[in-house]
Write an enzyme that holds these catalytic residues in place. Sequence first.
Site, PDB file in Angstrom:
ATOM      1  N   SER A   1       0.797  -1.239   0.000  1.00  0.00           N
ATOM      2  CA  SER A   1       0.000   0.000   0.000  1.00  0.00           C
ATOM      3  C   SER A   1       0.822   1.279   0.000  1.00  0.00           C
ATOM      4  O   SER A   1       0.277   2.350  -0.238  1.00  0.00           O
ATOM      5  CB  SER A   1      -0.908   0.040   1.221  1.00  0.00           C
ATOM      6  OG  SER A   1      -2.043  -0.727   0.952  1.00  0.00           O
TER       7      SER A   1
ATOM      8  N   LYS B   1       0.484   3.503  -2.920  1.00  0.00           N
ATOM      9  CA  LYS B   1      -0.745   4.234  -3.247  1.00  0.00           C
ATOM     10  C   LYS B   1      -0.562   5.747  -3.441  1.00  0.00           C
ATOM     11  O   LYS B   1      -1.044   6.292  -4.431  1.00  0.00           O
ATOM     12  CB  LYS B   1      -1.823   3.941  -2.197  1.00  0.00           C
ATOM     13  CG  LYS B   1      -2.323   2.489  -2.279  1.00  0.00           C
ATOM     14  CD  LYS B   1      -3.209   2.148  -1.091  1.00  0.00           C
ATOM     15  CE  LYS B   1      -3.688   0.691  -1.174  1.00  0.00           C
ATOM     16  NZ  LYS B   1      -4.390   0.281   0.056  1.00  0.00           N
TER      17      LYS B   1
ATOM     18  N   TYR C   1      -3.243  -3.379 -10.195  1.00  0.00           N
ATOM     19  CA  TYR C   1      -3.104  -3.012  -8.788  1.00  0.00           C
ATOM     20  C   TYR C   1      -2.195  -3.994  -8.045  1.00  0.00           C
ATOM     21  O   TYR C   1      -1.308  -3.590  -7.284  1.00  0.00           O
ATOM     22  CB  TYR C   1      -4.501  -2.940  -8.148  1.00  0.00           C
ATOM     23  CG  TYR C   1      -4.462  -2.820  -6.651  1.00  0.00           C
ATOM     24  CD1 TYR C   1      -4.029  -1.636  -6.037  1.00  0.00           C
ATOM     25  CD2 TYR C   1      -4.826  -3.886  -5.832  1.00  0.00           C
ATOM     26  CE1 TYR C   1      -3.967  -1.533  -4.654  1.00  0.00           C
ATOM     27  CE2 TYR C   1      -4.771  -3.789  -4.455  1.00  0.00           C
ATOM     28  CZ  TYR C   1      -4.334  -2.619  -3.868  1.00  0.00           C
ATOM     29  OH  TYR C   1      -4.267  -2.517  -2.503  1.00  0.00           O
TER      30      TYR C   1
ATOM     31  N   TYR D   1      -4.638   4.271   7.592  1.00  0.00           N
ATOM     32  CA  TYR D   1      -5.892   3.545   7.807  1.00  0.00           C
ATOM     33  C   TYR D   1      -6.703   4.201   8.929  1.00  0.00           C
ATOM     34  O   TYR D   1      -6.800   5.408   9.006  1.00  0.00           O
ATOM     35  CB  TYR D   1      -5.614   2.055   8.104  1.00  0.00           C
ATOM     36  CG  TYR D   1      -4.692   1.411   7.115  1.00  0.00           C
ATOM     37  CD1 TYR D   1      -4.960   1.469   5.749  1.00  0.00           C
ATOM     38  CD2 TYR D   1      -3.535   0.765   7.521  1.00  0.00           C
ATOM     39  CE1 TYR D   1      -4.104   0.878   4.826  1.00  0.00           C
ATOM     40  CE2 TYR D   1      -2.683   0.173   6.611  1.00  0.00           C
ATOM     41  CZ  TYR D   1      -2.972   0.242   5.263  1.00  0.00           C
ATOM     42  OH  TYR D   1      -2.124  -0.323   4.370  1.00  0.00           O
TER      43      TYR D   1
ATOM     44  N   VAL E   1       1.038  -3.403   4.209  1.00  0.00           N
ATOM     45  CA  VAL E   1       0.992  -4.657   4.965  1.00  0.00           C
ATOM     46  C   VAL E   1       2.298  -5.454   4.943  1.00  0.00           C
ATOM     47  O   VAL E   1       2.456  -6.374   5.724  1.00  0.00           O
ATOM     48  CB  VAL E   1      -0.145  -5.591   4.491  1.00  0.00           C
ATOM     49  CG1 VAL E   1      -1.493  -5.061   4.899  1.00  0.00           C
ATOM     50  CG2 VAL E   1      -0.065  -5.846   3.007  1.00  0.00           C
TER      51      VAL E   1
HETATM   52  N1  GLU Z   1      -1.894  -5.454  -1.805  1.00  0.00           N
HETATM   53  C1  GLU Z   1      -2.422  -5.294  -0.505  1.00  0.00           C
HETATM   54  C2  GLU Z   1      -3.924  -5.450  -0.511  1.00  0.00           C
HETATM   55  O1  GLU Z   1      -4.566  -4.918  -1.331  1.00  0.00           O
HETATM   56  C3  GLU Z   1      -2.051  -3.951   0.036  1.00  0.00           C
HETATM   57  C4  GLU Z   1      -2.639  -3.666   1.360  1.00  0.00           C
HETATM   58  C5  GLU Z   1      -1.767  -2.823   2.215  1.00  0.00           C
HETATM   59  O2  GLU Z   1      -0.571  -2.808   2.047  1.00  0.00           O
HETATM   60  O3  GLU Z   1      -2.329  -2.174   3.109  1.00  0.00           O
HETATM   61  O4  GLU Z   1      -4.474  -6.147   0.300  1.00  0.00           O
END
Ligand code: GLU
Length: 596
Positions: free
Chosen positions: A68, A71, A193, A245, A263
């Site tokens: 993430s 992003k 993605y 988050y 994550v």
């Molecule tokens: N590729 C992970 C997902 O979509 C990224 C989530 C994250 O890093 O928070 O679940």
Amino acid sequence: MNAPFVSPIQDLLDDLHARLIEQRAGEVATYIPELGKADPEWFGLAVATLDGTVYEAGDSRVPFTIQSVSKPFVYALALQDRGLPDVLKQVGVEPTGDAFNAVRLEPYTGRPYNPMVNAGAIVTSTLVGGDTYEERRERILSGLSAFAGRELVVDHKVMDSEAATGDRNRALAYLMHGAGTLTCDVEESLRLYFEQCAALVTTTDLAVMTATLAGGGINPLTGETVVSVEAAAHALTVMATCGTYDYAGEWLVRAGLPAKSGVSGGLIAALPSQLGLGLFSPRLDPRGNSVRGVAACEELSQRFGLHLMRPAERSGPVFHRTLRGDTAHSSRVRAHDERTALARLGSAIRVYVLRGDLAFSSAEAVVRTISEDTGSVRWVVLDLKRAGRVTSVAETLLEGLAAKLKERGITTVVVDTEQGVTIPSAVISETRDAALEWCEDALLEAEGASRMTVPLAEQDLLRSLDPFLVTALEAYLEPREYAPGERLIEDVAALCFIISGGLARQFMVGTPPRPVRETSMGPGTAVGRLALIDDAEHTHRIVAESPTSCLVLTTRELARLERDSPRLADSLRWSIANAIAARLRRTDAENHALIH
Ligand code: GLU
């Protein structure tokens, strides 16, 4: 040979790393099976400044998938390629307080709430420039690489692992497709993605990528403009409100920096216009944020005073001027030998005149610049008189610098501010001139070039005279001793004082009412009434600072000299005129060194 200079900033990072590595709470994410293979002990820290300096500690070069943390960067690329209004039509900018994978869209519009949650990020990936899946894929990978300043590759194992198990993201994508927000093919969008999330980076890459956002879209290593100032600022804003988050609010209160976590254990935080932080450790707290990463980032923010809502550091170049002791001198009038020694060896003295507020970034630049240039340096003057606020983090870093310089035999002299600073390893001085004079004295002493006493024949004033005339002149000079505090020039009948030992200081008399220290003179120099030449009033007060021995020429003795030997009197006048001319020339050169 000295060991390499370890910056106090590096020490702080190493110390933080050593302490936080003991922190073993949290779990490695396993919902993407490949991520479960990460070593839970990995822990990397990196700080990148806007001029491309990177400090790193621990496992800062271990590659891991960005997840993430990609992003905000892909969001910035989408903004760059489509512009804010178009992107806003499809992805909002409101914080949700929900978990990263929440299945929730804005009522009525069907837009995902923001680009930092999965739903928003899946749409954002499809908004980067390119008409086909391949073109967008290429745009994302080359864009992320431009942020990092090196070519990034994708970990296909992690990507396939997520593609095989990412039902929740799949559900989200179908939902958005149904709502009309995701307009591209669902499976292609998800692939795009997942691929973006599986780009391999290191902690150091993260710091550089973040510094690129903090620097208005310009990569500090390559100088490339990756995205516009606006796109970078928008991405940072969304990071600030939605980046961690459902911890985003408390995060902003505690660390006060736009941030984004992922994550796989990556975490970035940016201080706009100043620096980027990269952190990595795979154990996550229940909200999906790296336990060590959050702790390290919060502590770095505190230790370095980075909280965005603090009064800002006035930025601008921190070095007002840099001088070297071979071309810039204190106002101390020195004899020929000492002057020659300073011209030859004075580059061992460096004077750094600083300006603006001193907080983390400016102090970091000072510490780095000075430590990079210690080769032949033995005295460092840090003039803080023009500096504004000197924050405690700046004091800590400057103290670290002074302590490390001391270990290598380099003395730091700090010209203090009005408020006073605490830098125990430095010598504190009230003015730059006094600091410079102190360093010159120390250098001359260390080199065995300081003169305690100077015989008449070697006096600056008489250097051009025939030795035979000097001997003849001696009969007209009266030896006088002055105790500390005694005034030299009080006696109107005394015209010229040739200093053979000791030290005298000259103060301006009258305005301003408090005597202002102007200059000082040591053995081998002379001070006199200009009356010797033009009958003018003397405007200075000259006071012995240490026991001072002079040879004094009085009005009566000068008259006797005129009578006995007009030729000698004439030569003396010429010598004085020459000495004055030489001194003016040196003053000119000094001014030149100061101005240019
Ligand atoms: N590729 C992970 C997902 O979509 C990224 C989530 C994250 O890093 O928070 O679940």
